[in-house]
Design a protein around this motif. Structure first.
Motif, PDB file in Angstrom:
ATOM      1  N   GLU A  66      39.101  46.638  24.822  1.00  0.00           N
ATOM      2  CA  GLU A  66      38.878  45.055  24.595  1.00  0.00           C
ATOM      3  C   GLU A  66      38.511  44.659  23.042  1.00  0.00           C
ATOM      4  O   GLU A  66      38.791  43.477  22.608  1.00  0.00           O
ATOM      5  CB  GLU A  66      37.630  44.489  25.273  1.00  0.00           C
ATOM      6  CG  GLU A  66      36.377  45.090  25.250  1.00  0.00           C
ATOM      7  CD  GLU A  66      35.930  46.296  25.928  1.00  0.00           C
ATOM      8  OE1 GLU A  66      34.890  46.278  26.255  1.00  0.00           O
ATOM      9  OE2 GLU A  66      36.940  46.800  26.197  1.00  0.00           O
ATOM     10  N   ARG A 107      47.529  49.061  40.746  1.00  0.00           N
ATOM     11  CA  ARG A 107      48.117  47.629  40.445  1.00  0.00           C
ATOM     12  C   ARG A 107      49.516  47.616  41.043  1.00  0.00           C
ATOM     13  O   ARG A 107      50.038  46.436  41.405  1.00  0.00           O
ATOM     14  CB  ARG A 107      47.916  47.429  39.216  1.00  0.00           C
ATOM     15  CG  ARG A 107      48.171  45.938  38.779  1.00  0.00           C
ATOM     16  CD  ARG A 107      47.803  45.650  37.257  1.00  0.00           C
ATOM     17  NE  ARG A 107      48.128  44.293  37.194  1.00  0.00           N
ATOM     18  CZ  ARG A 107      47.705  43.560  35.881  1.00  0.00           C
ATOM     19  NH1 ARG A 107      46.823  44.342  35.026  1.00  0.00           N
ATOM     20  NH2 ARG A 107      47.698  42.580  35.515  1.00  0.00           N
ATOM     21  N   SER A 113      49.126  39.021  43.521  1.00  0.00           N
ATOM     22  CA  SER A 113      47.899  39.233  43.097  1.00  0.00           C
ATOM     23  C   SER A 113      47.340  38.107  42.386  1.00  0.00           C
ATOM     24  O   SER A 113      48.042  37.773  41.063  1.00  0.00           O
ATOM     25  CB  SER A 113      47.522  40.634  42.471  1.00  0.00           C
ATOM     26  OG  SER A 113      46.319  40.521  42.100  1.00  0.00           O
ATOM     27  N   HIS A 114      46.086  37.564  42.459  1.00  0.00           N
ATOM     28  CA  HIS A 114      45.407  36.793  41.580  1.00  0.00           C
ATOM     29  C   HIS A 114      44.299  37.227  40.976  1.00  0.00           C
ATOM     30  O   HIS A 114      43.471  36.739  40.249  1.00  0.00           O
ATOM     31  CB  HIS A 114      45.116  35.630  42.000  1.00  0.00           C
ATOM     32  CG  HIS A 114      45.957  34.427  42.381  1.00  0.00           C
ATOM     33  ND1 HIS A 114      46.192  33.659  43.633  1.00  0.00           N
ATOM     34  CD2 HIS A 114      47.480  34.384  42.056  1.00  0.00           C
ATOM     35  CE1 HIS A 114      46.932  33.020  43.674  1.00  0.00           C
ATOM     36  NE2 HIS A 114      48.079  33.342  42.785  1.00  0.00           N
ATOM     37  N   LEU A 115      44.249  38.700  41.011  1.00  0.00           N
ATOM     38  CA  LEU A 115      43.087  39.750  40.362  1.00  0.00           C
ATOM     39  C   LEU A 115      43.283  39.397  38.804  1.00  0.00           C
ATOM     40  O   LEU A 115      44.596  39.595  38.288  1.00  0.00           O
ATOM     41  CB  LEU A 115      43.071  40.880  41.138  1.00  0.00           C
ATOM     42  CG  LEU A 115      42.936  41.039  42.522  1.00  0.00           C
ATOM     43  CD1 LEU A 115      43.017  42.486  42.862  1.00  0.00           C
ATOM     44  CD2 LEU A 115      41.537  40.504  42.571  1.00  0.00           C
ATOM     45  N   SER A 116      42.125  39.429  38.092  1.00  0.00           N
ATOM     46  CA  SER A 116      42.100  40.093  36.555  1.00  0.00           C
ATOM     47  C   SER A 116      42.263  41.380  36.292  1.00  0.00           C
ATOM     48  O   SER A 116      41.981  42.201  37.188  1.00  0.00           O
ATOM     49  CB  SER A 116      40.917  39.215  36.096  1.00  0.00           C
ATOM     50  OG  SER A 116      39.781  39.990  36.397  1.00  0.00           O
ATOM     51  N   ASP A 117      42.564  41.856  34.762  1.00  0.00           N
ATOM     52  CA  ASP A 117      42.481  43.055  34.761  1.00  0.00           C
ATOM     53  C   ASP A 117      41.149  43.760  35.159  1.00  0.00           C
ATOM     54  O   ASP A 117      41.151  44.959  35.579  1.00  0.00           O
ATOM     55  CB  ASP A 117      42.688  43.389  33.273  1.00  0.00           C
ATOM     56  CG  ASP A 117      44.232  43.101  32.954  1.00  0.00           C
ATOM     57  OD1 ASP A 117      45.128  43.092  33.989  1.00  0.00           O
ATOM     58  OD2 ASP A 117      44.310  42.937  31.612  1.00  0.00           O
ATOM     59  N   ASN A 118      40.039  43.056  34.984  1.00  0.00           N
ATOM     60  CA  ASN A 118      38.667  43.760  35.167  1.00  0.00           C
ATOM     61  C   ASN A 118      38.636  43.848  36.736  1.00  0.00           C
ATOM     62  O   ASN A 118      37.857  44.948  36.992  1.00  0.00           O
ATOM     63  CB  ASN A 118      37.579  42.969  34.766  1.00  0.00           C
ATOM     64  CG  ASN A 118      37.555  42.864  33.253  1.00  0.00           C
ATOM     65  OD1 ASN A 118      37.837  43.662  32.727  1.00  0.00           O
ATOM     66  ND2 ASN A 118      36.967  42.018  32.491  1.00  0.00           N
ATOM     67  N   ASP A 119      39.339  42.870  37.629  1.00  0.00           N
ATOM     68  CA  ASP A 119      38.945  42.979  39.011  1.00  0.00           C
ATOM     69  C   ASP A 119      39.762  44.402  39.588  1.00  0.00           C
ATOM     70  O   ASP A 119      39.104  44.921  40.563  1.00  0.00           O
ATOM     71  CB  ASP A 119      39.729  41.746  39.540  1.00  0.00           C
ATOM     72  CG  ASP A 119      38.995  40.412  39.413  1.00  0.00           C
ATOM     73  OD1 ASP A 119      37.572  40.609  39.213  1.00  0.00           O
ATOM     74  OD2 ASP A 119      39.658  39.280  39.482  1.00  0.00           O
ATOM     75  N   TYR A 120      40.714  44.816  38.731  1.00  0.00           N
ATOM     76  CA  TYR A 120      41.412  46.057  39.237  1.00  0.00           C
ATOM     77  C   TYR A 120      40.592  47.106  39.121  1.00  0.00           C
ATOM     78  O   TYR A 120      40.924  48.312  39.611  1.00  0.00           O
ATOM     79  CB  TYR A 120      42.908  46.369  38.530  1.00  0.00           C
ATOM     80  CG  TYR A 120      43.785  45.242  38.922  1.00  0.00           C
ATOM     81  CD1 TYR A 120      44.288  45.134  40.316  1.00  0.00           C
ATOM     82  CD2 TYR A 120      44.422  44.114  38.064  1.00  0.00           C
ATOM     83  CE1 TYR A 120      45.264  44.106  40.409  1.00  0.00           C
ATOM     84  CE2 TYR A 120      45.149  43.161  38.308  1.00  0.00           C
ATOM     85  CZ  TYR A 120      45.727  43.184  39.551  1.00  0.00           C
ATOM     86  OH  TYR A 120      46.682  42.294  40.122  1.00  0.00           O
ATOM     87  N   TYR A 165      34.230  39.220  44.557  1.00  0.00           N
ATOM     88  CA  TYR A 165      33.928  40.673  44.003  1.00  0.00           C
ATOM     89  C   TYR A 165      34.016  41.766  45.059  1.00  0.00           C
ATOM     90  O   TYR A 165      34.607  42.779  44.624  1.00  0.00           O
ATOM     91  CB  TYR A 165      32.654  40.665  43.073  1.00  0.00           C
ATOM     92  CG  TYR A 165      32.386  42.107  42.292  1.00  0.00           C
ATOM     93  CD1 TYR A 165      32.586  42.130  41.116  1.00  0.00           C
ATOM     94  CD2 TYR A 165      31.623  43.066  43.183  1.00  0.00           C
ATOM     95  CE1 TYR A 165      32.463  43.076  40.169  1.00  0.00           C
ATOM     96  CE2 TYR A 165      31.437  44.398  42.456  1.00  0.00           C
ATOM     97  CZ  TYR A 165      31.893  44.111  40.854  1.00  0.00           C
ATOM     98  OH  TYR A 165      31.726  45.378  40.156  1.00  0.00           O
TER      99      TYR A 165
END
Length: 298
Positions: A66, A107, A113-120, A165
């Motif tokens: 990041e 992924r 999917s509506h997940l963020s990078d962190n969610d994966y 989460y």
């Protein structure tokens, strides 16, 4: 003239010092020895080596992907000799980015999917629960058990208690197991469908993803802008198909099942009560209600 000559000599000397300093750099020496190359080769390709070393040294003191300072985040320039002995450049993933890529390789198994990078990155089996409440532990254990059961979970509770989460972790579990998964935030999905109301092909394509996914998570159901059209023409056909084909389906909501039923009635709307009952029948057939109590974590 003599003044100009002295300047030229000074610049030449400065350049030679820079060349020699770079030549002794450990990265350069390692590359030259590995490929059995001499000083002449280095001199001819000085700019290549200079750019390469500068690029690599940008990563010294790296604090994580990041905070990456590379032009292409997570990618580092490398040099190599091709089959003809010519020096070439290419970019490859750094060690940290390779680890990140491995962690989100699943992924590709998401249809929608509506997940963020962190969610994966969320691993259901690695969620830290040692300091959680008894209520949280009960919900967590119910979710773990559901992974091997036919029915999904209807996880309900106040906003911010960790429902999404936890459910993202479940979705990742199935994606890592090579299942075709969809995880959608219902309000966003409905908004997208409404904006594409006159694009029938797109709408059917999106609905198809949710119908046919092996595992579906409908996050925050009941929080969307409800109309008879979204209830009866969008959600109902999806859940009806999944119920008839016994496809694993999960839900999160701020409402209990009883509250959700009243929410979908759309009072004073014709046939609202019957339509709501039909929708709820599908939700109940697909999932087991589990409450997640606690204070907001936001």
């Amino acid at each position: 003239m003599r003044f100009n000559f002295e300047i030229d000599e000074s610049l030449k000397r400065e350049r030679n010092e820079k060349i020699e300093k770079l030549y002794t750099d450990p990265l350069v020496q390692q590359f030259l020895k590995k490929n059995d190359l001499n000083h002449d080769f280095f001199d001819k390709h000085f700019s290549y080596f200079q750019d390469w070393v500068e690029n690599v040294k940008k990563c010294s003191g790296c604090q994580g992907i990041e905070f990456c300072v590379q032009t292409i985040p997570g990618k580092i320039k490398t040099i190599y000799l091709d089959d003809s002995g010519f020096l070439e450049e290419r970019y490859q993933s750094c060690r940290r980015f390779k680890k990140f890529e491995d962690e989100i390789a699943h992924r590709k198994n998401y249809r929608l999917s509506h997940l963020s990078d962190n969610d994966y990155m969320i691993d259901l089996h690695k969620i830290e629960v040692s300091n959680e409440s008894q209520e949280y532990l009960l919900a967590y254990m119910q979710l773990l058990k559901s992974l091997e059961q036919k029915k999904g979970i209807y996880l309900y509770g106040q906003p911010g208690v960790g429902k999404s989460y936890m459910m993202a972790g479940a979705a990742n579990f199935f994606a890592k197991s090579k299942k075709r998964v969809s995880f959608i935030k219902v309000p966003l999905f409905i908004q997208d469908i409404k904006q594409s109301m006159y694009d029938n092909e797109y709408r059917q394509d999106m609905i198809g993803h949710l119908r046919f996914s092996e595992v579906l998570v409908l996050d925050d159901i009941g929080s969307e802008a409800i109309t008879p059209w979204t209830r009866d023409e969008i959600l109902f056909p999806i859940l009806d198909y999944r119920m008839n084909h016994e496809l694993k389906t999960y839900f999160t909501s701020n409402y209990t099942l009883e509250e959700l039923e009243q929410h979908y009635c759309l009072r004073d709307k014709e046939n609202g009560y019957v339509a709501s009952l039909r929708l709820m029948e599908r939700i109940k057939a697909l999932s087991t209600p589990v409450s997640l109590l606690g204070k907001s974590r936001r």
